[in-house]
Design a protein around this motif. Structure first.
Motif, mmCIF file in Angstrom:
data_model
loop_
_atom_site.group_PDB
_atom_site.id
_atom_site.type_symbol
_atom_site.label_atom_id
_atom_site.label_comp_id
_atom_site.label_asym_id
_atom_site.label_seq_id
_atom_site.Cartn_x
_atom_site.Cartn_y
_atom_site.Cartn_z
ATOM 1 N N SER A 10 12.289 -6.446 4.611
ATOM 2 C CA SER A 10 12.359 -5.482 5.707
ATOM 3 C C SER A 10 13.490 -5.874 6.625
ATOM 4 O O SER A 10 13.616 -7.048 6.988
ATOM 5 C CB SER A 10 11.067 -5.487 6.516
ATOM 6 O OG SER A 10 11.289 -4.760 7.719
ATOM 7 N N ARG A 12 13.563 -5.038 9.678
ATOM 8 C CA ARG A 12 13.036 -5.100 11.046
ATOM 9 C C ARG A 12 12.662 -6.527 11.411
ATOM 10 O O ARG A 12 11.814 -7.147 10.780
ATOM 11 C CB ARG A 12 11.806 -4.182 11.150
ATOM 12 C CG ARG A 12 11.317 -3.971 12.549
ATOM 13 C CD ARG A 12 10.597 -2.665 12.725
ATOM 14 N NE ARG A 12 9.307 -2.577 12.071
ATOM 15 C CZ ARG A 12 8.425 -1.615 12.331
ATOM 16 N NH1 ARG A 12 8.712 -0.663 13.205
ATOM 17 N NH2 ARG A 12 7.271 -1.580 11.693
ATOM 18 N N ASN A 16 6.229 -6.473 10.500
ATOM 19 C CA ASN A 16 4.995 -6.849 9.798
ATOM 20 C C ASN A 16 5.247 -7.762 8.601
ATOM 21 O O ASN A 16 4.462 -8.671 8.339
ATOM 22 C CB ASN A 16 4.247 -5.589 9.366
ATOM 23 C CG ASN A 16 3.695 -4.845 10.573
ATOM 24 O OD1 ASN A 16 3.090 -5.453 11.452
ATOM 25 N ND2 ASN A 16 3.941 -3.548 10.635
ATOM 26 N N ASN A 17 6.350 -7.530 7.890
ATOM 27 C CA ASN A 17 6.613 -8.361 6.703
ATOM 28 C C ASN A 17 6.949 -9.793 7.090
ATOM 29 O O ASN A 17 6.457 -10.744 6.483
ATOM 30 C CB ASN A 17 7.739 -7.745 5.865
ATOM 31 C CG ASN A 17 7.282 -6.496 5.144
ATOM 32 O OD1 ASN A 17 6.821 -6.565 4.014
ATOM 33 N ND2 ASN A 17 7.358 -5.352 5.819
ATOM 34 N N ALA A 84 6.778 -0.510 2.430
ATOM 35 C CA ALA A 84 6.935 0.782 1.742
ATOM 36 C C ALA A 84 7.991 1.571 2.496
ATOM 37 O O ALA A 84 7.905 1.719 3.719
ATOM 38 C CB ALA A 84 5.607 1.526 1.750
ATOM 39 N N CYS A 86 9.617 5.281 1.817
ATOM 40 C CA CYS A 86 9.644 6.485 0.960
ATOM 41 C C CYS A 86 8.884 6.248 -0.346
ATOM 42 O O CYS A 86 9.394 6.493 -1.443
ATOM 43 C CB CYS A 86 11.079 6.934 0.701
ATOM 44 S SG CYS A 86 12.018 7.135 2.215
ATOM 45 N N LEU A 87 7.696 5.718 -0.229
ATOM 46 C CA LEU A 87 6.744 5.512 -1.338
ATOM 47 C C LEU A 87 7.139 4.432 -2.344
ATOM 48 O O LEU A 87 6.543 4.330 -3.414
ATOM 49 C CB LEU A 87 6.444 6.838 -2.066
ATOM 50 C CG LEU A 87 5.838 7.947 -1.200
ATOM 51 C CD1 LEU A 87 5.692 9.247 -2.000
ATOM 52 C CD2 LEU A 87 4.476 7.544 -0.649
ATOM 53 N N LEU A 123 1.010 3.804 6.280
ATOM 54 C CA LEU A 123 -0.045 4.821 6.173
ATOM 55 C C LEU A 123 -1.009 4.462 5.063
ATOM 56 O O LEU A 123 -0.575 4.224 3.920
ATOM 57 C CB LEU A 123 0.605 6.156 5.790
ATOM 58 C CG LEU A 123 0.936 7.146 6.879
ATOM 59 C CD1 LEU A 123 1.781 8.267 6.314
ATOM 60 C CD2 LEU A 123 -0.350 7.707 7.476
ATOM 61 N N LYS A 126 -0.612 5.424 1.255
ATOM 62 C CA LYS A 126 0.714 6.008 1.021
ATOM 63 C C LYS A 126 1.740 4.937 0.648
ATOM 64 O O LYS A 126 2.924 5.055 0.943
ATOM 65 C CB LYS A 126 1.172 6.788 2.267
ATOM 66 C CG LYS A 126 0.332 8.044 2.520
ATOM 67 C CD LYS A 126 0.609 9.122 1.476
ATOM 68 C CE LYS A 126 -0.184 10.400 1.695
ATOM 69 N NZ LYS A 126 -1.555 10.379 1.188
ATOM 70 N N ALA A 153 -0.198 -1.533 7.741
ATOM 71 C CA ALA A 153 0.203 -1.827 9.123
ATOM 72 C C ALA A 153 1.464 -1.024 9.400
ATOM 73 O O ALA A 153 2.402 -1.064 8.600
ATOM 74 C CB ALA A 153 0.491 -3.315 9.283
HETATM 75 C C1 LIG Z 1 12.462 4.818 6.277
HETATM 76 C C2 LIG Z 1 10.995 4.435 6.255
HETATM 77 C C3 LIG Z 1 10.190 4.925 5.260
HETATM 78 C C4 LIG Z 1 8.843 4.588 5.220
HETATM 79 N N1 LIG Z 1 8.075 5.081 4.209
HETATM 80 C C5 LIG Z 1 6.767 4.768 4.161
HETATM 81 C C6 LIG Z 1 5.972 5.236 3.087
HETATM 82 O O1 LIG Z 1 6.424 5.904 2.156
HETATM 83 N N2 LIG Z 1 4.643 4.941 3.087
HETATM 84 C C7 LIG Z 1 4.072 4.201 4.091
HETATM 85 O O2 LIG Z 1 2.868 3.982 4.055
HETATM 86 N N3 LIG Z 1 4.826 3.701 5.105
HETATM 87 C C8 LIG Z 1 6.146 3.965 5.159
HETATM 88 N N4 LIG Z 1 6.939 3.445 6.170
HETATM 89 C C9 LIG Z 1 6.308 2.556 7.175
HETATM 90 C C10 LIG Z 1 6.524 1.078 6.917
HETATM 91 O O3 LIG Z 1 6.178 0.716 5.597
HETATM 92 C C11 LIG Z 1 5.674 0.253 7.872
HETATM 93 O O4 LIG Z 1 5.979 0.588 9.198
HETATM 94 C C12 LIG Z 1 5.825 -1.234 7.691
HETATM 95 O O5 LIG Z 1 4.914 -1.897 8.519
HETATM 96 C C13 LIG Z 1 7.226 -1.715 8.016
HETATM 97 O O6 LIG Z 1 7.293 -3.114 7.872
HETATM 98 P P1 LIG Z 1 8.169 -4.023 8.909
HETATM 99 O O7 LIG Z 1 7.442 -3.951 10.227
HETATM 100 O O8 LIG Z 1 8.160 -5.364 8.340
HETATM 101 O O9 LIG Z 1 9.514 -3.398 8.946
HETATM 102 C C14 LIG Z 1 8.276 3.753 6.222
HETATM 103 C C15 LIG Z 1 9.123 3.243 7.237
HETATM 104 C C16 LIG Z 1 10.470 3.576 7.252
HETATM 105 C C17 LIG Z 1 11.354 3.011 8.347
#
Ligand SMILES: Cc1cc2nc3c(=O)[nH]c(=O)nc-3n(C[C@H](O)[C@H](O)[C@H](O)COP(=O)(O)O)c2cc1C
Length: 283
Positions: A10, A12, A16-17, A84, A86-87, A123, A126, A153
């Protein structure tokens, strides 16, 4: 275990990761150093499919891959974590996975190190194929997969405060230094993969090792039966070595068939009009 390498897919910071990897490390009582790789920090080019790494023992692309190869060789264990997007998993994971051939000269150094995988989705339900991406990554890099989990998360930090997540992270920490946590049935008997394509007539293909199997449903549940194929990619160290040899052997097959292949491809050369970027970086 001296050194655990956390591979964070990630971009970010303190998301969370990153927190998941650090929390797992905190829960491991065995003394270790936690090294971290955030893949988006690195200049990693796309594999250009030249196969030269198989013959030169290094990739010809000038980028940060050598730092990553070195980190993989130094590590004693891995925590692979991807969000995740975009799935599927964030693209940084696939960009590195596609460069795996450049690790061919290091099979003995990287084979069989314990690893756990985390797929973080914002989600519930998802996550799409994120876990398959993470599992594929761990298998391609010849890790000994101890456990792999999906965690939900969305906002940075929710990985810690959402109910049930800490116990998943605790399970992963225990698995990394202990026994394998088998995924629930139905799973692939060869690679423990839990994602399948239905081929008809009770036949399935495991999306992790790509072997074909039969689904059997009985009162005790659904089970998959599958057998090794004649060409495996990563089920054993020998399979990985043999696959590398097979790839290298394609060079002479290409040389032998070059004239015929060129005759097939040549008529396609001038068809269509390429749209190019304004300034093309030389690779
Ligand atoms: C461009 C983008 C696409 C995402 N697509 C999905 C998705 O397909 N399904 C889902 O459940 N979450 C999706 N998310 C949410 C992230 O998986 C979620 O916020 C996750 O906690 C991010 O991890 P991080 O905090 O380590 O960056 C998406 C987030 C971004 C920015």
């Amino acid at each position: 275990m001296k050194q655990i390498l956390g591979i964070i897919c990630s971009p970010r910071k303190l998301g969370n990761n990153e927190i998941a990897v650090k929390e797992i490390s905190r829960r491991i009582s065995e003394h270790h150093a936690l090294k971290l790789l955030r893949l988006s920090d690195f200049n990693l080019r796309l594999c250009k499919g030249c196969y030269l790494c198989l013959f030169k023992n290094h990739c010809v692309l000038k980028d940060d891959l050598p730092v990553i190869i070195d980190a993989f060789c130094q590590a004693d264990a891995f925590i692979v974590s991807a969000p995740a997007y975009c799935l599927g998993a964030n693209a940084s994971l696939k960009v590195l996975a596609d460069r795996v051939l450049a690790f061919s000269g290091h099979v003995k150094e990287i084979w069989g190190k314990p690893a756990v995988g985390i797929s973080v989705a914002g989600l519930e339900g998802k996550e799409g194929f994120t876990k398959l991406n993470v599992d594929n990554f761990m298998r391609l890099f010849l890790m000994n997969v101890k456990a792999s989990e999906i965690i939900y998360a969305a906002l940075p930090g929710e990985i810690i405060i959402k109910e049930g997540n800490l116990s998943i992270l605790d399970r992963l920490a225990t698995a990394l230094t202990g026994d394998v946590i088998e995924p629930a049935e139905p799973r692939c008997p060869l690679c423990k993969g839990d994602t399948f394509r239905f081929l008809g007539d009770n036949r399935v293909r495991c999306m992790l090792c790509s072997n074909e199997g039969i689904v059997e449903a009985s009162d005790s549940g659904v089970r998959i039966h599958a057998q090794r194929s004649s060409h495996e990619l990563f089920l054993s160290e020998q399979d990985a070595m043999d696959h590398g040899q097979w790839l290298a052997g394609m060079k002479s097959k290409y040389q032998d068939n070059k004239t015929d292949l060129k005759a097939v491809t040549a008529p396609y050369k001038e068809i269509g009009e390429w749209i190019k970027p304004e300034k093309r970086e030389k690779i």
